[in-house]
Write a protein that holds these residues in place. Structure first.
Motif, PDB file in Angstrom:
ATOM      1  N   GLN A   1       0.829  -1.204   0.000  1.00  0.00           N
ATOM      2  CA  GLN A   1       0.000   0.000   0.000  1.00  0.00           C
ATOM      3  C   GLN A   1       0.867   1.259   0.000  1.00  0.00           C
ATOM      4  OE1 GLN A   1      -2.555  -0.525   3.380  1.00  0.00           O
ATOM      5  NE2 GLN A   1      -3.436  -2.419   2.578  1.00  0.00           N
ATOM      6  N   ARG A   2       1.951   1.237   0.765  1.00  0.00           N
ATOM      7  CA  ARG A   2       2.839   2.405   0.801  1.00  0.00           C
ATOM      8  C   ARG A   2       3.476   2.646  -0.568  1.00  0.00           C
ATOM      9  NH1 ARG A   2       6.245   1.455   6.455  1.00  0.00           N
ATOM     10  NH2 ARG A   2       4.437   1.421   7.872  1.00  0.00           N
ATOM     11  N   ILE A   3       3.954   1.583  -1.203  1.00  0.00           N
ATOM     12  CA  ILE A   3       4.627   1.739  -2.491  1.00  0.00           C
ATOM     13  C   ILE A   3       3.657   2.275  -3.536  1.00  0.00           C
ATOM     14  CG2 ILE A   3       5.777   0.520  -4.379  1.00  0.00           C
ATOM     15  CD1 ILE A   3       6.878  -1.432  -2.267  1.00  0.00           C
ATOM     16  N   HIS A   4       2.474   1.694  -3.609  1.00  0.00           N
ATOM     17  CA  HIS A   4       1.512   2.107  -4.620  1.00  0.00           C
ATOM     18  C   HIS A   4       0.993   3.516  -4.375  1.00  0.00           C
ATOM     19  CE1 HIS A   4       0.886  -1.334  -7.303  1.00  0.00           C
ATOM     20  NE2 HIS A   4       1.177  -2.089  -6.274  1.00  0.00           N
ATOM     21  N   THR A   5       1.036   3.964  -3.150  1.00  0.00           N
ATOM     22  CA  THR A   5       0.555   5.309  -2.841  1.00  0.00           C
ATOM     23  C   THR A   5       1.642   6.356  -3.009  1.00  0.00           C
ATOM     24  OG1 THR A   5      -1.069   4.451  -1.258  1.00  0.00           O
ATOM     25  CG2 THR A   5      -0.470   6.761  -1.043  1.00  0.00           C
ATOM     26  N   ARG A   6       2.859   6.055  -2.586  1.00  0.00           N
ATOM     27  CA  ARG A   6       3.887   7.080  -2.420  1.00  0.00           C
ATOM     28  C   ARG A   6       4.935   7.149  -3.527  1.00  0.00           C
ATOM     29  NH1 ARG A   6       4.937   5.695   4.018  1.00  0.00           N
ATOM     30  NH2 ARG A   6       2.752   5.977   4.664  1.00  0.00           N
ATOM     31  N   VAL A   7       4.970   6.172  -4.419  1.00  0.00           N
ATOM     32  CA  VAL A   7       5.989   6.155  -5.463  1.00  0.00           C
ATOM     33  C   VAL A   7       5.296   6.301  -6.815  1.00  0.00           C
ATOM     34  CG1 VAL A   7       8.014   4.988  -6.374  1.00  0.00           C
ATOM     35  CG2 VAL A   7       7.324   4.594  -3.999  1.00  0.00           C
ATOM     36  N   ALA A   8       5.450   7.452  -7.445  1.00  0.00           N
ATOM     37  CA  ALA A   8       4.679   7.771  -8.642  1.00  0.00           C
ATOM     38  C   ALA A   8       5.299   7.219  -9.921  1.00  0.00           C
ATOM     39  CB  ALA A   8       4.508   9.292  -8.765  1.00  0.00           C
ATOM     40  N   HIS A   9       6.587   6.964  -9.938  1.00  0.00           N
ATOM     41  CA  HIS A   9       7.242   6.465 -11.150  1.00  0.00           C
ATOM     42  C   HIS A   9       7.184   4.943 -11.156  1.00  0.00           C
ATOM     43  CE1 HIS A   9      10.202   5.789 -14.278  1.00  0.00           C
ATOM     44  NE2 HIS A   9      10.270   7.091 -14.512  1.00  0.00           N
ATOM     45  N   PRO A  10       6.702   4.313 -12.232  1.00  0.00           N
ATOM     46  CA  PRO A  10       6.526   2.850 -12.221  1.00  0.00           C
ATOM     47  C   PRO A  10       7.817   2.067 -12.061  1.00  0.00           C
ATOM     48  CG  PRO A  10       6.167   3.747 -14.428  1.00  0.00           C
ATOM     49  CD  PRO A  10       6.246   4.912 -13.498  1.00  0.00           C
ATOM     50  N   VAL A  11       8.905   2.533 -12.669  1.00  0.00           N
ATOM     51  CA  VAL A  11      10.178   1.812 -12.530  1.00  0.00           C
ATOM     52  C   VAL A  11      10.688   1.918 -11.106  1.00  0.00           C
ATOM     53  CG1 VAL A  11      12.574   1.697 -13.296  1.00  0.00           C
ATOM     54  CG2 VAL A  11      10.756   2.083 -14.959  1.00  0.00           C
TER      55      VAL A  11
ATOM     56  N   LEU B   1      14.873 -12.970 -11.045  1.00  0.00           N
ATOM     57  CA  LEU B   1      13.679 -12.735 -10.242  1.00  0.00           C
ATOM     58  C   LEU B   1      12.688 -13.869 -10.420  1.00  0.00           C
ATOM     59  CD1 LEU B   1      13.272  -8.936 -10.991  1.00  0.00           C
ATOM     60  CD2 LEU B   1      14.304 -10.020  -8.994  1.00  0.00           C
ATOM     61  N   PRO B   2      11.953 -14.212  -9.383  1.00  0.00           N
ATOM     62  CA  PRO B   2      11.014 -15.339  -9.479  1.00  0.00           C
ATOM     63  C   PRO B   2       9.842 -15.013 -10.384  1.00  0.00           C
ATOM     64  CG  PRO B   2      10.791 -14.207  -7.365  1.00  0.00           C
ATOM     65  CD  PRO B   2      11.983 -13.618  -8.039  1.00  0.00           C
ATOM     66  N   THR B   3       9.229 -16.052 -10.936  1.00  0.00           N
ATOM     67  CA  THR B   3       8.068 -15.860 -11.812  1.00  0.00           C
ATOM     68  C   THR B   3       6.786 -15.651 -11.018  1.00  0.00           C
ATOM     69  OG1 THR B   3       7.755 -18.259 -11.893  1.00  0.00           O
ATOM     70  CG2 THR B   3       9.103 -17.252 -13.630  1.00  0.00           C
ATOM     71  N   ASP B   4       6.727 -16.199  -9.822  1.00  0.00           N
ATOM     72  CA  ASP B   4       5.482 -16.171  -9.043  1.00  0.00           C
ATOM     73  C   ASP B   4       5.491 -15.055  -8.005  1.00  0.00           C
ATOM     74  OD1 ASP B   4       7.485 -17.363  -7.619  1.00  0.00           O
ATOM     75  OD2 ASP B   4       6.213 -18.894  -6.685  1.00  0.00           O
ATOM     76  N   LEU B   5       5.711 -13.835  -8.458  1.00  0.00           N
ATOM     77  CA  LEU B   5       5.637 -12.699  -7.548  1.00  0.00           C
ATOM     78  C   LEU B   5       4.200 -12.480  -7.089  1.00  0.00           C
ATOM     79  CD1 LEU B   5       7.900 -10.153  -9.487  1.00  0.00           C
ATOM     80  CD2 LEU B   5       8.476 -11.311  -7.347  1.00  0.00           C
ATOM     81  N   PRO B   6       4.001 -11.829  -5.947  1.00  0.00           N
ATOM     82  CA  PRO B   6       2.633 -11.480  -5.553  1.00  0.00           C
ATOM     83  C   PRO B   6       1.980 -10.594  -6.613  1.00  0.00           C
ATOM     84  CG  PRO B   6       4.188 -11.095  -3.749  1.00  0.00           C
ATOM     85  CD  PRO B   6       5.011 -11.405  -4.958  1.00  0.00           C
ATOM     86  N   ASP B   7       0.658 -10.612  -6.665  1.00  0.00           N
ATOM     87  CA  ASP B   7      -0.057  -9.854  -7.696  1.00  0.00           C
ATOM     88  C   ASP B   7       0.341  -8.390  -7.704  1.00  0.00           C
ATOM     89  OD1 ASP B   7      -1.369 -12.108  -8.494  1.00  0.00           O
ATOM     90  OD2 ASP B   7      -3.227 -11.681  -7.411  1.00  0.00           O
ATOM     91  N   TRP B   8       0.453  -7.786  -6.522  1.00  0.00           N
ATOM     92  CA  TRP B   8       0.734  -6.357  -6.459  1.00  0.00           C
ATOM     93  C   TRP B   8       2.121  -6.034  -6.985  1.00  0.00           C
ATOM     94  CZ3 TRP B   8       4.871  -4.636  -3.574  1.00  0.00           C
ATOM     95  CH2 TRP B   8       5.382  -5.513  -2.610  1.00  0.00           C
ATOM     96  N   ALA B   9       3.075  -6.948  -6.770  1.00  0.00           N
ATOM     97  CA  ALA B   9       4.438  -6.722  -7.255  1.00  0.00           C
ATOM     98  C   ALA B   9       4.553  -7.066  -8.734  1.00  0.00           C
ATOM     99  CB  ALA B   9       5.423  -7.551  -6.442  1.00  0.00           C
TER     100      ALA B   9
END
Length: 382
Positions: free
Chosen positions: A268-278, A311-319
């Motif tokens: 929730q913090r990342i999706h709210t506070r970091v505006a650049h997708p990369v 990086l793993p293929t099965d990341l959580p949906d949000w990641a």
């Protein structure tokens, strides 16, 4: 078109998408633009338009910043409407916020990654002709439906643009309500798949919990010092648990079917506070794996033809969504060569980070109240 000739100049090889639009190259198969005319500036029109903001249905309502004429400002308004916060005024802004082309690339990447299908722009009579051109370029790239709400007579720039594209006009509140509800999906996306809709507070409160990143992997090799510089040249070291209150240690990610309240909070913090997708994807992978900013540029992601990756293929949906948004942005930057084989195309390398990007990733990590893991040195024998 990208040339494959061996003597092609670098600027021709790496072709960035820019928010440039020409009526001569408009795709006639795009959904027509809808113009809602509110001749007498009745509040009901704006209220109805803002109420149409339903991300779960892929529809975003945007109220542009009044009197903001810089080319990047409307892109910033779209990014904020998608739930992403730019830094507060007292914080040095990332370099890209003052760059119009990059700001619009960020808006396009989020639009595609989040499957946004409809933008409703309120007070559209106030946006400049340059903003309108950039918005039409975004429409061409993402194929969204576009609704413009105009209070009073349409300005000349808007009339000129609409004369070159397919559009239709609505001039009653009843038709406005019907139009804005016409694209409502019968089965909205579940909130469980979009954890960031439960937004974290911005900015983070002083008493907010801190989380310690997982231990840093040994490979790929790099320089682990997390030293960053603000745009004013002030050296800033990313906080560590030696200088902050005791942090909650995050475990290294293992499987997508295992969740924790700590990681949901971080998401929730990342999706709210970091505006650049990369940058957002970089912080997410740091939280899951512990990689340092110096290691990110060397990491690879799985592709259909090269499933083995760092990086793993099965990341959580949000990641996984953040990873996809980062890849879209990488493509918009022209770093993915679609004319080359999969091994050479760069499709599996989402993080091309300049020195400024690494600084921004480090600052974004701290903005989410994440701290580097303490280095635990082995005891020396007497």
């Amino acid at each position: 078109m990208i040339s494959t000739h061996s003597s092609t100049a670098p600027d021709e090889i790496f072709h960035k998408w820019t928010p440039a639009w020409s009526p001569d190259h408009t795709d006639p198969s795009l959904p027509p633009v809808t113009l809602i005319t509110d001749t007498h500036d009745q509040p009901a029109y704006t209220t109805t338009a803002l109420a149409a903001h339903q991300p779960e249905h892929g529809r975003i309502a945007v109220h542009p910043t009044p009197l903001a004429t810089a080319p990047a400002y409307l892109a910033h308004d779209l990014i904020r409407a998608l739930g992403k916060h730019l830094p507060a005024p007292h914080i040095d802004p990332p370099w890209w916020t003052s760059n119009a082309d990059e700001s619009w690339r960020v808006a396009v990447a989020w639009t595609q990654a989040l499957n946004i299908s409809h933008y409703v722009i309120c007070r559209a009579h106030r946006i400049t002709g340059r903003h309108l051109e950039h918005l039409m370029a975004l429409r061409e790239r993402t194929r969204i439906r576009l609704t413009l709400v105009v209070s009073g007579p349409a300005p000349a720039a808007l009339s000129t643009t609409l004369n070159t594209v397919a559009h239709h006009q609505i001039d009653s509140i009843q038709d406005t309500r019907q139009h804005l509800n016409a694209d409502q999906a019968p089965t909205p996306r579940t909130l469980a798949s979009y954890a960031w809709w439960q937004r974290a507070p911005f900015p983070g409160p002083h008493d907010e919990s801190w989380y310690e990143l997982p231990p840093r992997p040994r490979r790929p090799a790099g320089k682990p010092d997390e030293v960053t510089s603000s745009t004013r040249g002030t050296p800033t070291r990313l906080s560590s648990t030696d200088s902050q209150p005791p942090a909650i240690a995050l475990q290294t990610f293992t499987r997508a079917d295992t969740s924790s309240a700590h990681l949901e909070t971080v998401a929730q913090r990342i999706h709210t506070r970091v505006a650049h997708p990369v940058h957002a994807a970089a912080v997410a992978l740091r939280a899951l794996t512990g990689y340092g900013t110096d290691q990110l540029a060397q990491l690879t992601i799985p592709t259909p033809h090269r499933p083995r990756a760092d990086l793993p293929t099965d990341l959580p949906d949000w990641a996984r969504l953040l990873r996809d948004a980062a890849r879209i942005h990488t493509d918009l930057q022209g770093y993915i060569r679609h004319d080359l084989t999969d091994r050479l195309s760069g499709e599996d390398t989402p993080f091309r980070l300049s020195a400024w990007d690494k600084n921004d990733v480090a600052h974004a990590t701290e903005t989410c109240h994440l701290v580097a893991a303490r280095v635990r040195r082995a005891r020396q024998r007497p």
